[in-house]
Design a protein around this motif. Structure first.
Motif, PDB file in Angstrom:
ATOM      1  N   SER A   1      11.031 -16.459   6.789  1.00  0.00           N
ATOM      2  CA  SER A   1      10.565 -17.030   8.039  1.00  0.00           C
ATOM      3  C   SER A   1      10.818 -16.084   9.210  1.00  0.00           C
ATOM      4  CB  SER A   1      11.262 -18.373   8.292  1.00  0.00           C
ATOM      5  OG  SER A   1      10.846 -18.920   9.519  1.00  0.00           O
ATOM      6  N   GLY A   2       9.754 -15.522   9.766  1.00  0.00           N
ATOM      7  CA  GLY A   2       9.877 -14.609  10.903  1.00  0.00           C
ATOM      8  C   GLY A   2      10.464 -13.258  10.578  1.00  0.00           C
ATOM      9  N   ASN A   3      10.685 -12.973   9.300  1.00  0.00           N
ATOM     10  CA  ASN A   3      11.287 -11.697   8.906  1.00  0.00           C
ATOM     11  C   ASN A   3      10.259 -10.892   8.097  1.00  0.00           C
ATOM     12  OD1 ASN A   3      12.893  -9.634   7.536  1.00  0.00           O
ATOM     13  ND2 ASN A   3      14.675 -10.786   8.241  1.00  0.00           N
ATOM     14  N   GLU A   4       9.561  -9.996   8.761  1.00  0.00           N
ATOM     15  CA  GLU A   4       8.452  -9.273   8.127  1.00  0.00           C
ATOM     16  C   GLU A   4       8.923  -8.324   7.031  1.00  0.00           C
ATOM     17  OE1 GLU A   4       6.904  -7.898  11.910  1.00  0.00           O
ATOM     18  OE2 GLU A   4       5.062  -9.022  11.546  1.00  0.00           O
ATOM     19  N   GLU A   5      10.114  -7.785   7.175  1.00  0.00           N
ATOM     20  CA  GLU A   5      10.621  -6.884   6.140  1.00  0.00           C
ATOM     21  C   GLU A   5      10.920  -7.659   4.857  1.00  0.00           C
ATOM     22  OE1 GLU A   5      11.852  -3.371   4.238  1.00  0.00           O
ATOM     23  OE2 GLU A   5      10.561  -3.804   5.953  1.00  0.00           O
ATOM     24  N   ASN A   6      11.484  -8.856   4.999  1.00  0.00           N
ATOM     25  CA  ASN A   6      11.718  -9.689   3.819  1.00  0.00           C
ATOM     26  C   ASN A   6      10.404 -10.101   3.169  1.00  0.00           C
ATOM     27  OD1 ASN A   6      14.421  -9.477   4.193  1.00  0.00           O
ATOM     28  ND2 ASN A   6      14.828 -11.658   4.484  1.00  0.00           N
TER      29      ASN A   6
ATOM     30  N   SER B   1       0.378  -8.834   9.454  1.00  0.00           N
ATOM     31  CA  SER B   1       1.027  -8.060   8.390  1.00  0.00           C
ATOM     32  C   SER B   1       1.184  -8.905   7.124  1.00  0.00           C
ATOM     33  CB  SER B   1       2.395  -7.566   8.853  1.00  0.00           C
ATOM     34  OG  SER B   1       3.253  -8.656   9.170  1.00  0.00           O
ATOM     35  N   GLY B   2       1.465 -10.208   7.289  1.00  0.00           N
ATOM     36  CA  GLY B   2       1.587 -11.087   6.127  1.00  0.00           C
ATOM     37  C   GLY B   2       0.272 -11.243   5.396  1.00  0.00           C
ATOM     38  N   ARG B   3      -0.817 -11.404   6.151  1.00  0.00           N
ATOM     39  CA  ARG B   3      -2.141 -11.515   5.507  1.00  0.00           C
ATOM     40  C   ARG B   3      -2.493 -10.214   4.788  1.00  0.00           C
ATOM     41  NH1 ARG B   3      -3.008 -14.176  10.439  1.00  0.00           N
ATOM     42  NH2 ARG B   3      -3.969 -12.333  11.390  1.00  0.00           N
ATOM     43  N   SER B   4      -2.138  -9.109   5.407  1.00  0.00           N
ATOM     44  CA  SER B   4      -2.389  -7.809   4.770  1.00  0.00           C
ATOM     45  C   SER B   4      -1.624  -7.688   3.462  1.00  0.00           C
ATOM     46  CB  SER B   4      -1.998  -6.686   5.731  1.00  0.00           C
ATOM     47  OG  SER B   4      -2.186  -5.423   5.129  1.00  0.00           O
ATOM     48  N   LEU B   5      -0.375  -8.171   3.437  1.00  0.00           N
ATOM     49  CA  LEU B   5       0.427  -8.138   2.211  1.00  0.00           C
ATOM     50  C   LEU B   5      -0.223  -8.973   1.112  1.00  0.00           C
ATOM     51  CD1 LEU B   5       4.028  -8.480   3.679  1.00  0.00           C
ATOM     52  CD2 LEU B   5       3.147  -6.518   2.408  1.00  0.00           C
ATOM     53  N   ILE B   6      -0.678 -10.164   1.463  1.00  0.00           N
ATOM     54  CA  ILE B   6      -1.315 -11.048   0.473  1.00  0.00           C
ATOM     55  C   ILE B   6      -2.547 -10.380  -0.119  1.00  0.00           C
ATOM     56  CG2 ILE B   6      -2.567 -13.224   0.179  1.00  0.00           C
ATOM     57  CD1 ILE B   6      -0.683 -14.453   2.271  1.00  0.00           C
TER      58      ILE B   6
ATOM     59  N   VAL C   1       6.668  -9.740  -1.436  1.00  0.00           N
ATOM     60  CA  VAL C   1       5.294  -9.672  -1.936  1.00  0.00           C
ATOM     61  C   VAL C   1       4.985  -8.361  -2.638  1.00  0.00           C
ATOM     62  CG1 VAL C   1       2.859  -9.794  -1.264  1.00  0.00           C
ATOM     63  CG2 VAL C   1       4.527 -11.280  -0.156  1.00  0.00           C
ATOM     64  N   MET C   2       5.579  -7.258  -2.210  1.00  0.00           N
ATOM     65  CA  MET C   2       5.228  -5.969  -2.787  1.00  0.00           C
ATOM     66  C   MET C   2       5.756  -5.771  -4.202  1.00  0.00           C
ATOM     67  SD  MET C   2       5.346  -3.263   0.388  1.00  0.00           S
ATOM     68  CE  MET C   2       4.788  -1.921  -0.662  1.00  0.00           C
TER      69      MET C   2
ATOM     70  N   ARG D   1       5.598  -6.357  -7.883  1.00  0.00           N
ATOM     71  CA  ARG D   1       4.445  -6.755  -8.692  1.00  0.00           C
ATOM     72  C   ARG D   1       4.652  -8.084  -9.408  1.00  0.00           C
ATOM     73  NH1 ARG D   1       2.171  -2.288 -12.702  1.00  0.00           N
ATOM     74  NH2 ARG D   1       1.876  -1.310 -10.660  1.00  0.00           N
ATOM     75  N   ASP D   2       5.820  -8.270 -10.000  1.00  0.00           N
ATOM     76  CA  ASP D   2       6.073  -9.509 -10.738  1.00  0.00           C
ATOM     77  C   ASP D   2       6.086 -10.726  -9.821  1.00  0.00           C
ATOM     78  OD1 ASP D   2       6.220  -8.155 -13.132  1.00  0.00           O
ATOM     79  OD2 ASP D   2       8.391  -7.871 -13.024  1.00  0.00           O
ATOM     80  N   ARG D   3       6.731 -10.576  -8.647  1.00  0.00           N
ATOM     81  CA  ARG D   3       6.775 -11.702  -7.727  1.00  0.00           C
ATOM     82  C   ARG D   3       5.397 -12.002  -7.149  1.00  0.00           C
ATOM     83  NH1 ARG D   3      11.989  -9.446  -6.332  1.00  0.00           N
ATOM     84  NH2 ARG D   3      11.079  -8.224  -4.636  1.00  0.00           N
ATOM     85  N   GLY D   4       4.630 -10.940  -6.870  1.00  0.00           N
ATOM     86  CA  GLY D   4       3.273 -11.152  -6.369  1.00  0.00           C
ATOM     87  C   GLY D   4       2.410 -11.893  -7.358  1.00  0.00           C
ATOM     88  N   ARG D   5       2.540 -11.529  -8.639  1.00  0.00           N
ATOM     89  CA  ARG D   5       1.781 -12.214  -9.695  1.00  0.00           C
ATOM     90  C   ARG D   5       2.244 -13.667  -9.824  1.00  0.00           C
ATOM     91  NH1 ARG D   5       3.291  -9.213 -13.606  1.00  0.00           N
ATOM     92  NH2 ARG D   5       1.778  -7.561 -13.229  1.00  0.00           N
ATOM     93  N   LEU D   6       3.541 -13.881  -9.671  1.00  0.00           N
ATOM     94  CA  LEU D   6       4.112 -15.220  -9.808  1.00  0.00           C
ATOM     95  C   LEU D   6       3.617 -16.157  -8.707  1.00  0.00           C
ATOM     96  CD1 LEU D   6       6.154 -17.082 -11.262  1.00  0.00           C
ATOM     97  CD2 LEU D   6       7.909 -16.191  -9.705  1.00  0.00           C
ATOM     98  N   LEU D   7       3.509 -15.653  -7.476  1.00  0.00           N
ATOM     99  CA  LEU D   7       3.083 -16.499  -6.358  1.00  0.00           C
ATOM    100  C   LEU D   7       1.688 -17.065  -6.581  1.00  0.00           C
ATOM    101  CD1 LEU D   7       4.372 -14.464  -3.276  1.00  0.00           C
ATOM    102  CD2 LEU D   7       5.240 -16.639  -4.141  1.00  0.00           C
ATOM    103  N   ALA D   8       0.764 -16.234  -7.053  1.00  0.00           N
ATOM    104  CA  ALA D   8      -0.596 -16.720  -7.314  1.00  0.00           C
ATOM    105  C   ALA D   8      -0.611 -17.722  -8.454  1.00  0.00           C
ATOM    106  CB  ALA D   8      -1.514 -15.539  -7.629  1.00  0.00           C
ATOM    107  N   ALA D   9       0.239 -17.490  -9.477  1.00  0.00           N
ATOM    108  CA  ALA D   9       0.278 -18.400 -10.630  1.00  0.00           C
ATOM    109  C   ALA D   9       0.866 -19.761 -10.260  1.00  0.00           C
ATOM    110  CB  ALA D   9       1.098 -17.765 -11.754  1.00  0.00           C
ATOM    111  N   LEU D  10       1.915 -19.765  -9.444  1.00  0.00           N
ATOM    112  CA  LEU D  10       2.569 -21.023  -9.075  1.00  0.00           C
ATOM    113  C   LEU D  10       1.662 -21.909  -8.232  1.00  0.00           C
ATOM    114  CD1 LEU D  10       6.181 -19.780  -8.199  1.00  0.00           C
ATOM    115  CD2 LEU D  10       5.442 -21.019 -10.250  1.00  0.00           C
TER     116      LEU D  10
END
Length: 715
Positions: A326-331, A372-377, A336-337, A339-348
């Motif tokens: 929340s409000g922490n762009e580095e976190n 920046s968050g939309r760019s990460l997604i 998101v960057m 790979r495993d967590r990024g794949r997990l978010l879409a699956a969940l």
């Protein structure tokens, strides 16, 4: 020594000085200086050859006519100078030859280095690039490539040195500035990194978008660096929350505990993280890795049929991620960057468990609040799976569906997603087609409208539109949804209105899915012309204006449905957009059927409405109104009656005007030709045109040439 000999001696001494300087420069360690010296030497060689030819000619002339008797012996100085110049010439030619040979070798070594780099063998890549530079010291691409390899090995200082050498070769080398910016960022030289990126923009303003992203990265990393320093200070001060955060992470790193052990610890951790400092401590103590690499937690996420404990673990982790991001762009970036967590978010997001699905959506919605968050997604998540999951929310409650479509809309407005969409449309189109086949009675109307509106916006792009119209199933889906909505127009008003917008864009594409499809779409729109809703009426007319010309069968049905009367009414009461569509429909109908012309003449008294449109500033309106008027002049007595008005002067002005749309000039010329040939005896006085014979030929010629272009008038 006479004057000529003195002059030659001075010239020789000057050449010696210049050549000596060139030799020194060619032996310089600076590749840029060396390269300039080689080029200057080659220019001098060309001049020497030209001078030699001139000297040969002059010598021949001197022997026969002009020169005084010459001594048979040449001085030692002359022999030495000629020998020296010959030596320099030979040396320069040899150097040029060696340079060409070395260029070939350097190119080959560069390719070998690129191959090694692509395989991840950065040490070998550096070796090959270095070998290439031994062959050709001023080859800037070898410096920038080697700098990139050094950065992969985190040897940023050497990377900076190579970038500086590349800039000596080419002071406008943007690739060198890019690598320098990245290396300085890694070394935490934030201000220098910014200057490097800004230099790229000075050299090439077209790279503004990329430079903006680079500068954002610098800002984020500098902010994260500051946060980490503050977090360490807090930890060193012994503040309870800081110490507790660290201790809890150490506890959670214990392996092989029961799921509820981890769920409880994660919930406590979530409660104590209140500020940016605790968020940063979570990151710098590897909180993300501790959670996502835990085997028990991973099993909880991967199990399809989750029990209560596994569900609790998944929900607690998602809530923790929301809290620390929340409000922490580095976190957010760290989350998101991976790979495993990024794949997990879409699956969940497509989980069967309602609570997991809701928390996943909440997390993604939180990320999408910032650019920046939309760019990460968009950059790191599986977008096909993500979009399929978002569309599936249409099956759930209105609140969930609206939230999911809100996220979809936020992402769809990003240029990067639009580019991705065009490139991956075949894989996404089945999910969008499925939306069109849904029953509007069981789906959230507002969410369905948002989804269709996104399709409409995307279809504005010609490449996307071609894919959509080429898919017969997609076109049938549009018709199917229209048919279901027509069962209760008032209830599904918003869905119909949005769907008509999509159809208007699809109908810009020619050819249509099929003539049968165009006929069916037209029938649906003709039926909607009976609606009392102004928005639906306008868009239905807009679709018709783009489908009618595809088939005479459609025009016939439209005439039987009373379209002429309805369009005249549009012109009397409608706004500019509705008038555009109406006059184009009238132009198409009158261009095809005499009955349509007669009906327009009957309903539009003295064609006053059409004549009024000719004074509009909208060239589309003017062009189609002129075409419609020209068609109506084929009705007996109409043209002669119009000669008594100022129509001739108006048409003359339009035919000779400098409009952007040539259809205005063409259609005005057609109407003018028909008007003047209707009563040729009146032409000289009414039209102020040439004598009758010329007038008889000119309008006929204009009419014949312009008739072929009638169908080309655009809206």
């Amino acid at each position: 020594m006479d004057a000529d000999q003195e002059k030659d001696l001075q010239k020789f001494l000057k050449n010696v000085d210049e050549i000596t300087n060139l030799i020194q420069e060619m032996n310089s360690d600076d590749p840029v200086v060396q390269q300039k010296a080689v080029l200057e030497t080659e220019k001098r060689l060309l001049l020497v050859e030209e001078d030699q030819e001139e000297d040969d000619c002059r010598t021949t002339l001197n022997k026969t006519m002009i020169s005084p008797p010459q001594t048979t012996m040449q001085s030692t100085e002359e022999i030495d100078s000629e020998a020296f110049l010959a030596s320099v010439e030979k040396d320069a030619k040899e150097r040029a030859k060696r340079r060409r040979e070395n260029k070939v070798l350097a190119d080959a070594l560069k390719e070998k280095g690129n191959e090694a780099f692509a395989k991840g063998d950065y040490e070998t890549a550096i070796l090959r690039y270095s070998e290439g530079l031994e062959k050709l010291k001023d080859m800037k691409v070898l410096y920038t490539n080697r700098a990139q390899a050094y950065m992969k090995l985190e040897d940023y200082e050497k990377a900076l040195v190579d970038c500086e050498w590349a800039l000596k070769c080419d002071e406008k080398c943007t690739k060198a500035y890019f690598h320098m910016g990245k290396a300085n960022l890694a070394l935490k030289n934030y201000s220098v990194s910014r200057e490097c990126y800004k230099k790229i923009l000075e050299i090439n303003p077209k790279l503004q978008t990329q430079v903006k992203d680079y500068l954002n990265q610098v800002d984020l990393q500098e902010k994260a660096d500051h946060q980490e320093k503050e977090a360490h200070k807090l930890l060193d001060s012994g503040k309870n929350t800081a110490v507790t955060t660290k201790n809890l992470l150490e506890t959670l790193s214990k392996p092989d505990q029961i799921p509820l052990f981890y769920a409880g610890g994660i919930e406590i951790l979530t409660e104590i993280i209140k500020e940016c400092t605790e968020q940063t401590l979570f990151r710098i103590h590897n909180g993300f890795s501790i959670i996502s690499d835990n085997e028990v937690i991973r099993r909880c996420f991967s199990t399809a049929g989750k029990d209560a404990a596994e569900e609790t673990v998944c929900v607690s982790v998602l809530k923790l991620w929301q809290t620390v991001c929340s409000g922490n762009e580095e976190n957010q970036r760290v989350l998101v960057m991976d790979r495993d967590r990024g794949r997990l978010l879409a699956a969940l997001l497509s989980s069967r468990v309602l609570a997991i699905r809701q928390q996943s959506l909440a997390l993604l919605l939180q990320l999408a609040q910032t650019e920046s968050g939309r760019s990460l997604i968009i950059s790191h998540l599986d977008l096909t799976r993500l979009l399929e999951a978002l569309v599936s929310f249409l099956d759930f409650s209105d609140k969930e569906a609206d939230t999911a479509m809100g996220l979809f809309t936020d992402l769809a407005l990003e240029e990067r997603l639009q580019v991705w969409y065009q490139a991956n449309l075949p894989g996404v189109l089945p999910a969008l087609t499925g939306v069109l086949k849904r029953d509007p009675k069981v789906s959230s109307s507002s969410a369905l409208c948002q989804c269709i509106a996104i399709m409409g916006n995307l279809s504005a792009e010609p490449a996307t539109r071609r894919h959509m119209t080429a898919c017969e199933e997609f076109g049938d889906g549009c018709l199917s949804l229209m048919a279901r909505c027509e069962e209760d127009v008032d209830l599904f008003r918003e869905v119909i209105y949005t769907l008509l917008g999509l159809l208007m864009n699809l109908c810009l594409q020619a050819p249509f899915v099929s003539e049968v499809w165009a006929v069916e779409v037209s029938r649906r729109c003709l039926s909607l012309l009976n609606s009392q809703d102004g928005g639906i009426l306008t868009r239905a007319a807009g679709v018709l204006s783009r489908t009618l010309s595809s088939s005479l069968k459609i025009v016939e049905e439209a005439l039987r449905a009373g379209v002429i009367k309805k369009m005249i009414k549009f012109l009397k009461t409608g706004g500019e957009t509705a008038s555009r569509y109406a006059v184009k429909i009238l132009a198409i109908c009158t261009n095809s059927y005499h009955e349509a012309r007669e009906e327009v003449v009957r309903l539009d008294n003295k064609l006053s409405i059409m004549m009024k449109l000719l004074s509009s500033e909208d060239e589309v309106l003017v062009g189609n109104a002129a075409l419609c008027l020209g068609n109506c002049m084929e009705v007996p007595n109409v043209a002669s009656s119009l000669l008594k008005t100022d129509l001739v002067q108006v048409l003359l002005r339009l035919a000779g005007s400098d409009t952007q749309k040539t259809a205005v000039q063409v259609n005005a010329g057609i109407a003018l030709g028909k008007l003047c040939t209707a009563e040729p005896r009146n032409t000289p006085t009414s039209c102020s045109l040439p004598q009758p014979k010329q007038v008889e030929k000119w309008p006929a010629r204009v009419t014949r040439s312009c008739r072929r272009k009638q169908s080309e008038a655009k809206t």
